[in-house]
Scaffold this motif. Structure first.
Motif, PDB file in Angstrom:
ATOM      1  N   ALA A 401      49.968  43.914  37.031  1.00  0.00           N
ATOM      2  CA  ALA A 401      48.889  45.574  37.731  1.00  0.00           C
ATOM      3  C   ALA A 401      47.763  44.589  39.034  1.00  0.00           C
ATOM      4  N   TRP A 403      47.349  41.904  40.172  1.00  0.00           N
ATOM      5  CA  TRP A 403      47.387  42.142  41.627  1.00  0.00           C
ATOM      6  C   TRP A 403      47.666  42.442  42.824  1.00  0.00           C
ATOM      7  N   ALA A 404      47.569  43.590  42.575  1.00  0.00           N
ATOM      8  CA  ALA A 404      47.743  45.107  43.126  1.00  0.00           C
ATOM      9  C   ALA A 404      46.555  44.878  44.630  1.00  0.00           C
ATOM     10  N   GLU A 405      45.589  44.345  43.856  1.00  0.00           N
ATOM     11  CA  GLU A 405      43.912  44.168  44.586  1.00  0.00           C
ATOM     12  C   GLU A 405      44.526  43.818  45.770  1.00  0.00           C
ATOM     13  N   ARG A 406      43.563  44.688  46.666  1.00  0.00           N
ATOM     14  CA  ARG A 406      44.159  43.822  48.210  1.00  0.00           C
ATOM     15  C   ARG A 406      43.132  43.388  48.612  1.00  0.00           C
ATOM     16  N   PRO A 424      49.582  42.765  46.857  1.00  0.00           N
ATOM     17  CA  PRO A 424      49.240  43.741  46.694  1.00  0.00           C
ATOM     18  C   PRO A 424      50.281  44.776  46.359  1.00  0.00           C
ATOM     19  N   ALA A 425      51.631  44.302  46.943  1.00  0.00           N
ATOM     20  CA  ALA A 425      52.452  44.996  46.273  1.00  0.00           C
ATOM     21  C   ALA A 425      54.178  44.368  45.877  1.00  0.00           C
ATOM     22  N   HIS A 426      55.556  44.403  45.224  1.00  0.00           N
ATOM     23  CA  HIS A 426      56.205  43.513  44.734  1.00  0.00           C
ATOM     24  C   HIS A 426      57.361  43.833  45.970  1.00  0.00           C
ATOM     25  N   TRP A 429      55.450  44.659  52.193  1.00  0.00           N
ATOM     26  CA  TRP A 429      53.546  44.467  51.795  1.00  0.00           C
ATOM     27  C   TRP A 429      53.063  44.205  53.649  1.00  0.00           C
ATOM     28  N   ARG A 451      52.922  46.895  39.907  1.00  0.00           N
ATOM     29  CA  ARG A 451      52.142  47.230  41.681  1.00  0.00           C
ATOM     30  C   ARG A 451      53.430  48.306  41.983  1.00  0.00           C
ATOM     31  N   PRO A 452      52.734  49.133  43.292  1.00  0.00           N
ATOM     32  CA  PRO A 452      53.562  49.202  44.626  1.00  0.00           C
ATOM     33  C   PRO A 452      54.624  49.282  44.814  1.00  0.00           C
ATOM     34  N   LEU A 455      53.397  48.544  50.691  1.00  0.00           N
ATOM     35  CA  LEU A 455      52.287  49.172  50.979  1.00  0.00           C
ATOM     36  C   LEU A 455      51.681  48.473  52.224  1.00  0.00           C
TER      37      LEU A 455
END
Length: 465
Positions: A401, A403-406, A424-426, A429, A451-452, A455
């Motif tokens: 989770a 890793w989702a930092e932008r 930040p997305a899996h 992006w 992660r989402p 993104l």
């Protein structure tokens, strides 16, 4: 026909080429056997054929009492690495020629070639990453002079062609090709067909060329790019690489030599830049002259980084069609599009542009989870008009989770998916894209990823499904 044997064959091969040229053209044949040589100089109208069982071996100056032709002076060598800027320090080279060919089915073994030069991104001896020579001060250049002098007499490319019209390289095997197995700069009507290359750095480098066909080639390069288009300033002016087709090729990052022997080794985990093994098809990084009308189709990537399109040194990349790719064991992002602001070039070099990119019918499986497919422009230089159609991406999953930092834009960094850290997305992006059309994009993970899936940041979509 040249007789083989343990003695140096350099003079005999060059004399035969000169004789064929003087007669208006012809064929020089190297029969089965081992032929040890320093620099071989191609001439117009001459075909060099390596017959079945022939091994043309690059001599080692430390062992065989000779030297490669010196790297010619190039007043424009500040803007790209040493290997891109010189051609004559090669096993086979040709300059300002017409109608030449190097044909198999024999083999080139670059045993005596080096794989680096001053200013290259990494060094065999140290494992470190020297700076590019671009933009170095006079003091820094003075410090680098001993390294440049140390290259005198050494060869660092298997084949180098400069401003050659109507050239064919077909049916060869190249093992240990040095800095580049093949470097072609400023060439027109170039055919690279049915080559088998297993080498310690770049495979095929096509720089500032037009009307090029790369077909049916198998290229294994764990440490660097397998097939790469560039548009550097090595020839002293920005020249677009245009009208290039890459088709029915296979690229990979297996252990050196193990594609040739059929063992397909997986011991090496990382390339010298400390990312995972390379072995991909790439456009860029040197982009000063731009890229236009490029087709990549029906190619396979195995145990390699994904497709990379990069404009970071000015120039415009436009009208690129990529279709029917299959990727397995993808070691970084399966798709990576990047406009950056490195601007390695003379003062006044502008930020580059990327537009009109179509990627369709691409399947990528067993993708490491760290880096999603990435389309990353800049706020003031968005990537324009990208179509993703019939894309299937299957990741290993397991991303964290956190890793989702932008991350930031990092405009001046060397362009690799890892430049931002884990994505930040899996799955996909995209940031700073003016016109993104998505038709049938499937994203899956083998294990859950926190992660989402997607993104988008500063992205204008034209259609989605």
């Amino acid at each position: 026909m040249i007789e083989g044997g343990p003695a140096l064959a350099t003079e005999a091969i060059n004399a035969a080429i000169a004789h064929a040229h003087a007669r208006g053209g012809g064929e020089v044949v190297l029969p089965a056997g081992r032929h040890l040589s320093f620099s071989i100089r191609l001439l117009s109208g001459v075909t060099l054929r390596l017959e079945e069982g022939c091994v043309l071996e690059a001599a080692d100056p430390a062992l065989h009492g000779g030297a490669y032709d010196p790297a010619e002076p190039n007043p424009h060598d500040l803007w790209q690495d040493f290997g891109h800027s010189h051609w004559r320090n090669s096993l086979i080279w040709g300059e300002d020629l017409e109608d030449v060919a190097i044909l198999g089915p024999g083999r080139i073994d670059g045993a005596g070639l080096t794989r680096e030069g001053p200013g290259s991104r990494w060094s065999r001896q140290s494992g470190e990453f020297p700076l590019s020579m671009a933009g170095l001060s006079a003091e820094a250049m003075a410090e680098l002079s001993p390294a440049i002098e140390a290259m005198v007499g050494l060869g660092n490319k298997a084949i180098a062609l400069k401003r050659v019209k109507r050239a064919r390289i077909e049916g060869l095997t190249i093992f240990r090709g040095g800095h580049f197995a093949v470097l072609a700069s400023g060439c027109e009507d170039l055919v690279l067909r049915d080559l088998i290359i297993d080498t310690n750095r770049d495979g095929l480098d096509i720089d500032a060329c037009r009307d090029v066909l790369v077909s049916g080639c198998r290229v294994n390069t764990p440490n660097d790019d397998a097939i790469v288009l560039k548009s550097s300033l090595a020839l002293g002016e920005p020249i677009a690489t245009e009208r290039v087709t890459i088709e029915r090729c296979e690229v990979s990052g297996f252990d050196l030599g193990t594609m040739l022997d059929g063992t397909f080794g997986r011991t090496q985990q990382r390339a010298p830049d400390q990312d995972r093994v390379t072995g991909r098809i790439k456009l860029g990084t040197e982009s000063n002259g731009g890229f236009r009308d490029i087709v990549v189709r029906d190619c396979r990537f195995t145990r390699s980084r994904g497709l990379a399109l990069e404009v970071v040194d000015g120039g415009t990349m436009e009208n690129v069609m990529v279709e029917r790719l299959v990727m397995q064991e993808v070691t970084t992002a399966p798709i990576f599009l990047r406009v950056g602001d490195r601007r390695r070039g003379p003062e006044g070099t502008p930020v580059g542009a990327m537009r009109n990119i179509v990627l369709r019918e691409i399947t990528a499986t067993d993708i490491l989870p760290d880096y999603a497919a990435t389309i990353a422009g800049l706020p003031d230089a968005p990537i324009a008009n990208v179509t993703l159609s019939n894309i299937r991406l299957s990741y290993r999953g397991g991303g964290l989770a956190g890793w989702a930092e932008r991350p930031g834009d990092l405009p001046e960094a060397y362009p690799e998916p890892s430049m931002f850290g884990p994505s930040p997305a899996h799955g996909l992006w995209a940031r700073h894209v003016d016109g993104l059309k998505i038709e049938k994009l499937s994203i899956e993970t083998e294990t859950p990823d926190r992660r989402p899936e997607r993104l988008f940041e500063n992205v204008r979509q034209t259609e989605a499904s």
